[in-house]
Scaffold this motif. Structure first.
Motif, PDB file in Angstrom:
ATOM      1  N   VAL A  73       0.849  -1.199   0.000  1.00  0.00           N
ATOM      2  CA  VAL A  73       0.000   0.000   0.000  1.00  0.00           C
ATOM      3  C   VAL A  73       0.880   1.243   0.000  1.00  0.00           C
ATOM      4  O   VAL A  73       0.654   2.184  -0.776  1.00  0.00           O
ATOM      5  N   SER A  74       1.901   1.271   0.845  1.00  0.00           N
ATOM      6  CA  SER A  74       2.801   2.414   0.920  1.00  0.00           C
ATOM      7  C   SER A  74       3.482   2.678  -0.421  1.00  0.00           C
ATOM      8  O   SER A  74       3.625   3.827  -0.846  1.00  0.00           O
ATOM      9  N   LYS A  78       3.016   6.078  -2.668  1.00  0.00           N
ATOM     10  CA  LYS A  78       4.140   6.910  -3.102  1.00  0.00           C
ATOM     11  C   LYS A  78       3.981   7.287  -4.575  1.00  0.00           C
ATOM     12  O   LYS A  78       4.203   8.434  -4.961  1.00  0.00           O
ATOM     13  N   ILE A  79       3.589   6.328  -5.387  1.00  0.00           N
ATOM     14  CA  ILE A  79       3.358   6.596  -6.811  1.00  0.00           C
ATOM     15  C   ILE A  79       2.233   7.611  -6.976  1.00  0.00           C
ATOM     16  O   ILE A  79       2.366   8.583  -7.730  1.00  0.00           O
ATOM     17  N   THR A  82       3.380  11.089  -5.907  1.00  0.00           N
ATOM     18  CA  THR A  82       4.279  11.671  -6.909  1.00  0.00           C
ATOM     19  C   THR A  82       3.482  12.273  -8.061  1.00  0.00           C
ATOM     20  O   THR A  82       3.849  13.317  -8.597  1.00  0.00           O
ATOM     21  N   LEU A  83       2.393  11.630  -8.427  1.00  0.00           N
ATOM     22  CA  LEU A  83       1.543  12.118  -9.519  1.00  0.00           C
ATOM     23  C   LEU A  83       0.512  13.141  -9.051  1.00  0.00           C
ATOM     24  O   LEU A  83      -0.341  13.554  -9.820  1.00  0.00           O
ATOM     25  N   ARG A  84       0.596  13.517  -7.764  1.00  0.00           N
ATOM     26  CA  ARG A  84      -0.305  14.503  -7.166  1.00  0.00           C
ATOM     27  C   ARG A  84      -1.781  14.060  -7.218  1.00  0.00           C
ATOM     28  O   ARG A  84      -2.673  14.869  -7.397  1.00  0.00           O
ATOM     29  N   TYR A  97      -4.473   9.696   4.445  1.00  0.00           N
ATOM     30  CA  TYR A  97      -4.439  10.006   3.019  1.00  0.00           C
ATOM     31  C   TYR A  97      -5.831  10.395   2.534  1.00  0.00           C
ATOM     32  O   TYR A  97      -6.843   9.894   3.022  1.00  0.00           O
ATOM     33  N   SER A  98      -5.827  11.286   1.544  1.00  0.00           N
ATOM     34  CA  SER A  98      -7.065  11.690   0.878  1.00  0.00           C
ATOM     35  C   SER A  98      -6.716  12.034  -0.566  1.00  0.00           C
ATOM     36  O   SER A  98      -5.543  12.128  -0.932  1.00  0.00           O
TER      37      SER A  98
END
Length: 117
Positions: A73-74, A78-79, A82-84, A97-98
């Motif tokens: 999951v982590s 992260k991916i 990175t892609l916002r 996270y949201s």
């Protein structure tokens, strides 16, 4: 034999080509858009995004919802970060996270509607 995906003759519609070329975005935008859709090409990331459309969740919650390891999951988060596509906030020792903004929810909702019609 006629190929369905190919013209039977070679003809260029100059006005149409010119109009589309003027509207076409540059290579950087094309690459960013391709990366966005590539991110949506992974079922685990799709499940994470759908889960975060529903509500803010921590990594442990996402692990329980999706049924994969915390490290997996982590890695996916992260991916997505990175892609916002996702963002996080810290509350003590917990990261929540949201979705990064409502564009992602709209894009996801339209894609979901398309595949379930």
């Amino acid at each position: 034999m006629v190929e369905l995906d190919k013209c039977e003759i070679n003809c260029i519609h100059e006005e149409a080509v010119k109009a589309v070329r003027q509207a076409l975005f540059d290579e950087d935008v094309a690459a960013s858009l391709a990366e966005l859709f590539k991110a949506l090409g992974d079922p685990t990331r799709v499940k994470i995004l759908f889960s975060l459309m529903t509500r803010e969740l921590c990594v442990c919650d996402l692990t329980a919802v999706i049924g994969i390891s915390e490290s997996a999951v982590s890695h996916q988060l992260k991916i997505l970060r990175t892609l916002r596509l996702v963002k996080f906030r810290r509350e003590g020792k917990v990261l929540y996270y949201s979705l990064d903004d409502d564009h992602i929810e709209k894009l996801f909702a339209q894609g979901l509607e398309h595949v379930t019609e």
